[in-house]
Design an enzyme around this catalytic site. Structure first.
Site, PDB file in Angstrom:
ATOM      1  CB  SER A 556      -0.894   0.015   1.246  1.00  0.00           C
ATOM      2  OG  SER A 556      -1.559   1.258   1.386  1.00  0.00           O
ATOM      3  CE1 TYR A 569      -4.705  -1.903   5.072  1.00  0.00           C
ATOM      4  CE2 TYR A 569      -3.699   0.233   4.612  1.00  0.00           C
ATOM      5  CZ  TYR A 569      -4.246  -0.952   4.164  1.00  0.00           C
ATOM      6  OH  TYR A 569      -4.332  -1.203   2.830  1.00  0.00           O
TER       7      TYR A 569
END
Length: 679
Positions: A556, A569
């Site tokens: 990501s 996250y």
């Protein structure tokens, strides 16, 4: 005013589909059927006598009108007058093109002459196991006489072609009482005045030989049982451990996909005393050995042998097989023979475990295994009533390295970029995983769709196609045993693993002070630990295969960019990103490349966003949830929204072959987020 001639195509296709759908009648893509009749010539407006015959490469069970070749019978029969003799009979195949009626349709096959020259309105040429058993029996002519009297005639072996068509036409003319022939070493041909009669005669030959073998055959033609068959779980565990080794060896000359078979027919054969002798004789029907090679590789160790001993032995046997195959080629090759195509086995038999078959794709590998099952049935039938005596090795070589067969290979379409690659995609049931699975399959890969949601995984696998293209595996990536089980399923389905996409993920958007240990542990278990477990298990397979491989992490931009209210996250994604670098450094010596993809937020089609993450991120940024994708797009340099298909495209670019010397790389797919630029 007379009615126009009625085309027999409808009845021909119905007959073909019935015959081709029964494995006792013929094998996949084996045999051909035909019908003669009249149609109006659009040039003259008068009736023309035509032959409709299954074209080259078609399958009877799925035959459609487009799979038929349509020829003018007057022109086809006229070829008899210009036939240059058996030494030049291959030239006649090109001549068939000058007999075609109209455009379209399939290319005429080598058996076209048989169908056109035999004086009967309907003709079937089939490869039933029972018929080939009689055709390959040492006393086949006497058996044919005993079983059928004058009703079916024996025709000695001759390679398929124009001369065989002339031979069968002559037999038909000289034996008006006959309904068909047994073709030595090959199969059967039957005929009839109507489509129904032709089919009835074909089935009579097949069923009568079946009944004769059942009534007169000795009960154990393969000899006594010399190996015990382990239980299924033990058998499959051994197969999963050995399959990547075998696939790597079978891919020495070119990459192959595998298929595993442990049906009762196969297991009975490989546990019997006579299977090594019979396997060494090879198959006989041309349709069989063109797919299975001249003979299989037979592992000569008992099922209980230590795994390391079996691995060492299969490596020795493979080296010996390659030497034997090269010697076979050199014994028979002439100055005009095509070059040797590859010396690796297509079939490997293993006592107590089963059969492994290999091919350029899953269907080819599966069909090769099915043909060897046909060959086992043929051997059983021949040995039951006589002795199995296939055509000799020189004749097999003439067909295997026949220029007409070589021409078929040259006509095959160029393989897609990921052909022969076996891909495992985690989190494949939705979002980026689904898009990636679909893209990899579209580029030719066999795909294992792994997801905790088994129903979602099965839906995506079905969307891709049947089990020759994709299978589903239920897998919670936080569970090491579940991961190992999914990888075993991938190996048993296709022979190994070459390409792994670590995509499974989730997110919980909370500020630091609201993030619980459970929140932290869950995200690290799924993404950091899950990727580690999947990479570890699949790397084991890749190393054993010795074929290199690709591991791709869907990381990501958050692995680089410090987004707000996202500590668990972002930290898990940063862990994944560094795994890419660590594993690239460690696995490079095995030819395994490890790379990452860093997407921006993928809103549309995303399982994560649909699960509540989107609403929480929208609240953080103060925008309506339905506008979140637009918000992400506005903050990028390109002002474009990132979709699952864009991420899938990056995975393909990394694995499709053009970046063969790239490892340890992270590819941004974020439409340009300056704060996430790699430094």
């Amino acid at each position: 005013m007379s009615n126009p001639p009625v085309s027999p195509v409808h009845d021909l296709l119905a007959r073909s589909n019935r015959l081709g759908s029964d494995p006792r009648t013929t094998n996949y893509a084996g045999g051909n059927t035909s019908a003669k009749g009249e149609a109006v010539d659009p040039v003259t407006g008068t009736p023309a006598e035509l032959l409709w015959v299954k074209g080259s490469g078609g399958d009877l069970g799925t035959l459609t009108e487009q799979g038929l070749a349509v020829l003018r019978l007057d022109r086809l029969r006229a070829l008899v007058d210009v036939y240059p003799g058996v030494e030049r009979e291959d030239e006649m195949v090109a001549a068939f093109d000058f007999c075609l009626h109209g455009r379209g349709g399939a290319a005429p096959s080598i058996d076209t002459a048989m169908h056109g020259l035999v004086e009967a309105p309907h003709v079937d040429h089939l490869h039933p196991d029972s018929g080939i058993a009689v055709a390959t029996a040492a006393d086949g002519p006497a058996l044919t006489k005993e079983i059928f009297g004058e009703r079916v005639v024996w025709v000695p072996w001759r390679r398929p072609g124009f001369q065989l068509g002339l031979d069968i036409a002559a037999v038909r003319k000289a034996n008006p009482q006959a309904i068909g022939v047994i073709l030595g070493g090959h199969g059967i041909t039957a005929w009839g005045a109507t489509s129904e009669e032709c089919e009835r005669n074909s089935l009579e030959i097949i069923r009568t030989t079946e009944e004769y073998i059942a009534e007169h055959g000795r009960p154990e033609p393969f000899g006594p049982v010399v190996y015990e068959t382990p239980p299924e779980a033990e058998r499959h565990a051994r197969a999963a451990a050995l399959f990547p080794v075998l696939r790597g060896l079978a891919s020495t000359d070119r990459p192959q996909v595998g298929h595993y078979t442990d049906t009762d027919v196969v297991l009975d054969f490989v546990t019997r005393a006579e299977h090594p002798r019979l396997a060494a004789l090879g198959t006989s029907c041309p349709d069989h050995f063109l797919r299975t090679k001249v003979r299989p590789m037979v592992v000569d160790l008992p099922p209980a042998a230590p795994l390391e001993d079996v691995v060492a032995r299969v490596r020795e046997l493979h080296a010996a097989y390659r030497e034997d195959y090269r010697a076979y080629y050199e014994r028979h090759a002439g100055p005009d023979s095509p070059p040797m195509r590859g010396a690796d086995p297509a079939i490997v038999l293993m006592p107590g475990v089963g059969m492994f078959s290999f091919g350029a794709d899953k269907q080819t590998a599966r069909v090769a295994g099915e043909f060897y099952v046909n060959a086992i049935n043929v051997m059983r039938g021949a040995e039951a009533v006589s002795a199995y005596a296939p055509i000799d090795e020189a004749e097999k070589f003439r067909i295997e390295y026949w220029e007409l067969e070589e021409a078929k290979l040259r006509r095959r379409p160029r393989p897609r970029a990921l052909a022969t690659r076996i891909a495992l995609v985690t989190g494949g049931g939705s979002g980026i995983g689904r898009a990636t699975a679909l893209r990899l399959a579209a580029e030719g890969a066999c795909v294992v769709v792994a997801d905790r949601d088994a129903e979602a995984a099965a839906k995506v696998a079905a969307e891709i196609g049947g089990p020759d293209a994709a299978v589903a595996a239920a897998a919670d990536v936080t569970d090491a045993e579940a991961v190992a089980r999914a990888v075993r399923e991938a190996v048993l389905a296709f022979g190994g693993v070459d390409l792994v996409v670590n995509n499974a993920g989730l997110s919980i958007s909370k500020p630091l002070l609201e993030t619980s240990e459970t929140d932290w542990d869950l995200q690290h278990d799924v993404m950091a630990k899950g990727s580690f477990l999947v990479s570890r298990e699949t790397a084991r397979v890749m190393i054993v295969q010795g074929m290199g491989g690709d591991i791709v992490y869907i990381c990501s931009k958050n692995s680089l960019f410090a987004g707000p209210n996202n500590v668990a996250y972002g930290a898990a994604k940063a862990d994944q990103a560094h795994q890419v670098r660590l594993l690239a450094a460690e696995l490079g010596e095995h030819g395994i490349r490890v790379n990452g993809v860093n997407p921006d937020g993928v809103v549309r089609g995303s399982g994560i966003f649909a699960g509540g993450w989107g609403a929480r991120r929208a609240a953080v940024y103060g925008v309506p949830e339905e506008k979140l994708g637009e918000f992400y797009a506005r903050r990028t340099l390109l002002k474009r929204e990132v979709l699952p298909e864009h991420v899938a495209g990056a995975v393909f670019v990394l694995t499709g072959g053009e970046l063969s010397h790239t490892t340890g790389l992270h590819v941004p797919v974020d439409a340009g987020v300056a704060a996430a630029f790699l430094r």
